[in-house]
Scaffold this active site. Structure first.
Site, PDB file in Angstrom:
ATOM      1  N   SER A  67       0.819  -1.240   0.044  1.00 50.69           N
ATOM      2  CA  SER A  67       0.104  -0.084  -0.086  1.00 50.69           C
ATOM      3  C   SER A  67       1.095   1.303   0.016  1.00 50.69           C
ATOM      4  O   SER A  67       2.285   1.185   0.311  1.00 50.69           O
ATOM      5  CB  SER A  67      -1.029  -0.035   1.038  1.00 50.69           C
ATOM      6  OG  SER A  67      -0.179  -0.114   2.397  1.00 50.69           O
ATOM      7  N   GLU A  70       1.345   5.683   0.667  1.00 49.20           N
ATOM      8  CA  GLU A  70       0.773   7.005   1.193  1.00 49.20           C
ATOM      9  C   GLU A  70       1.068   8.111   0.414  1.00 49.20           C
ATOM     10  O   GLU A  70       2.293   7.995   0.054  1.00 49.20           O
ATOM     11  CB  GLU A  70       1.517   7.235   2.511  1.00 49.20           C
ATOM     12  CG  GLU A  70       0.928   8.482   3.350  1.00 49.20           C
ATOM     13  CD  GLU A  70       1.594   8.647   4.773  1.00 49.20           C
ATOM     14  OE1 GLU A  70       0.941   8.116   5.495  1.00 49.20           O
ATOM     15  OE2 GLU A  70       2.340   9.520   4.931  1.00 49.20           O
ATOM     16  N   ASP A 130      -0.612  15.618  14.926  1.00 48.26           N
ATOM     17  CA  ASP A 130       0.525  16.313  15.362  1.00 48.26           C
ATOM     18  C   ASP A 130      -0.308  17.719  15.827  1.00 48.26           C
ATOM     19  O   ASP A 130      -1.334  18.175  15.324  1.00 48.26           O
ATOM     20  CB  ASP A 130       1.399  16.460  14.407  1.00 48.26           C
ATOM     21  CG  ASP A 130       2.007  15.279  13.839  1.00 48.26           C
ATOM     22  OD1 ASP A 130       2.247  14.496  14.475  1.00 48.26           O
ATOM     23  OD2 ASP A 130       2.556  15.146  12.780  1.00 48.26           O
ATOM     24  N   HIS A 162       7.211   6.841  21.235  1.00 51.42           N
ATOM     25  CA  HIS A 162       6.550   8.128  20.804  1.00 51.42           C
ATOM     26  C   HIS A 162       7.046   8.987  21.489  1.00 51.42           C
ATOM     27  O   HIS A 162       7.457   9.248  22.769  1.00 51.42           O
ATOM     28  CB  HIS A 162       5.088   7.896  20.594  1.00 51.42           C
ATOM     29  CG  HIS A 162       4.246   9.082  20.343  1.00 51.42           C
ATOM     30  ND1 HIS A 162       4.065  10.582  20.715  1.00 51.42           N
ATOM     31  CD2 HIS A 162       3.667   9.088  19.286  1.00 51.42           C
ATOM     32  CE1 HIS A 162       3.434  11.013  19.734  1.00 51.42           C
ATOM     33  NE2 HIS A 162       3.191  10.610  19.035  1.00 51.42           N
ATOM     34  N   PHE A 184      13.590  14.136   9.757  1.00 51.33           N
ATOM     35  CA  PHE A 184      12.036  13.386  10.201  1.00 51.33           C
ATOM     36  C   PHE A 184      12.115  12.434  11.399  1.00 51.33           C
ATOM     37  O   PHE A 184      11.486  12.510  12.101  1.00 51.33           O
ATOM     38  CB  PHE A 184      11.876  12.956   8.999  1.00 51.33           C
ATOM     39  CG  PHE A 184      10.057  12.274   9.048  1.00 51.33           C
ATOM     40  CD1 PHE A 184       9.273  12.696   9.941  1.00 51.33           C
ATOM     41  CD2 PHE A 184       9.893  11.473   7.849  1.00 51.33           C
ATOM     42  CE1 PHE A 184       7.973  12.123  10.113  1.00 51.33           C
ATOM     43  CE2 PHE A 184       8.434  11.108   7.737  1.00 51.33           C
ATOM     44  CZ  PHE A 184       7.446  11.468   8.686  1.00 51.33           C
ATOM     45  N   HIS A 218       3.673  -0.836   3.875  1.00 58.04           N
ATOM     46  CA  HIS A 218       3.009   0.417   3.635  1.00 58.04           C
ATOM     47  C   HIS A 218       4.181   1.350   3.251  1.00 58.04           C
ATOM     48  O   HIS A 218       4.728   1.665   4.256  1.00 58.04           O
ATOM     49  CB  HIS A 218       2.242   0.913   4.772  1.00 58.04           C
ATOM     50  CG  HIS A 218       1.355   2.074   4.495  1.00 58.04           C
ATOM     51  ND1 HIS A 218       0.523   2.069   3.573  1.00 58.04           N
ATOM     52  CD2 HIS A 218       1.447   3.481   4.933  1.00 58.04           C
ATOM     53  CE1 HIS A 218      -0.272   3.444   3.628  1.00 58.04           C
ATOM     54  NE2 HIS A 218       0.609   4.005   4.507  1.00 58.04           N
TER      55      HIS A 218
END
Length: 288
Positions: free
Chosen positions: A7, A9, A101, A143, A210, A259
């Site tokens: 898949s 994005e 975010d 996270h 990033f 993905h």
């Protein structure tokens, strides 16, 4: 090696030039017959209208299954559910439900006074409509907002229990990072599919920036490898080799779905999926 299900994005364009780039990306990658594609949603809903337009156009013109991103940021519950209804009205049956975010300039996420407090609440409300297959985010590395590392597994379990049917992870650099997380999730009783998010490295410096924002650990060997590749003009070859090797290891460990975060730059992603044994559908290539 069995070829994986894939898949992609995409993100919605915010200029005419970016619009051309998005449609070029879709045309290049649609023939690779993805299981679905997703379209992102800007912080604070900044691309809300653009996301809806991109989702509708991809679905209408390319016949791809589209999972639209939806977040909790800067919108009331009623506004957020109205957006979901608008997706349903154009035939979208999948949503990637995320907390989102913090808006630009904000230090951290703060719920809207009348909005969803977390992705768990958003998932539960969307599940109650019965209109969508719900995917959520997962974090194989801690996270930035997580109090403890284990919190990422706990939150994913809560999202699955609220009605999500699968998760897509943040990108990572080493297969063992994902495999450890997968084992931790299984030990916590999570049985829903967890799809690894793969970021083909278009720019090493950009990727490191990033990674710093999202908590992904950069291996020293990879940093040194890209420094050497830059001196020899071999960055593209190293990117292709690294991404293909990462995906191959995951497949060997039983991963069936991948993905890809395309950044609306299709060539490297296309080359990786071809290297994994996926061939384009010639009929779709002619349409594209």
């Amino acid at each position: 090696m069995t070829a994986p299900r894939i898949s992609f994005e995409f993100f919605p364009p915010q200029s005419l030039e970016a619009s051309f780039k998005l449609w070029e990306t879709v045309q290049v990658l649609a023939p690779m017959t993805p299981e679905f594609v997703s379209v992102t949603y800007g912080a604070g809903g900044t691309t809300r209208k653009l996301t809806h337009e991109a989702v509708a156009t991809i679905k209408r013109n390319y016949g791809l299954k589209v999972a639209a991103h939806l977040t909790c940021v800067d919108a009331s519950r009623s506004e957020t559910l109205e957006i979901a209804e608008a997706y349903a009205a154009v035939g979208v049956t999948e949503i990637v439900a995320l907390r989102g975010d913090a808006p630009k300039g904000a230090a951290r996420f703060t719920p809207h006074p009348e909005g969803f407090a977390s992705s768990v609440d958003l998932v539960a409300a969307l599940a109650k409509t019965g209109k969508f297959k719900l995917r959520v985010g997962a974090y194989p590395e801690r996270h930035p907002d997580a109090a403890v590392a284990r919190a990422d597994v706990t939150w994913l379990k809560r999202k699955i229990d609220a009605g999500a049917t699968s998760a897509i992870t943040q990108f990572f650099f080493e297969a063992d990072t994902f495999l450890r997380f997968r084992d931790d999730c299984a030990a916590a009783g999570i049985t829903a599919p967890i799809i690894p998010g793969i970021l083909p490295i278009q720019s090493w410096q950009g990727t490191k920036n990033f990674a710093a924002r999202c908590g992904a650990q950069v291996p020293q060997r990879l940093d040194e490898g890209f420094a050497a590749a830059a001196r020899d003009g071999r960055e593209a070859l190293l990117s292709l080799t690294h991404c293909t090797t990462l995906c191959t290891r995951l497949i060997e460990e039983g991963v069936q779905d991948l993905h890809f975060y395309t950044l609306n730059r299709p060539e490297l992603t296309r080359d990786v999926v071809r290297a994994l044994g996926i061939v384009p559908d010639l009929a779709l290539s002619k349409v594209a």
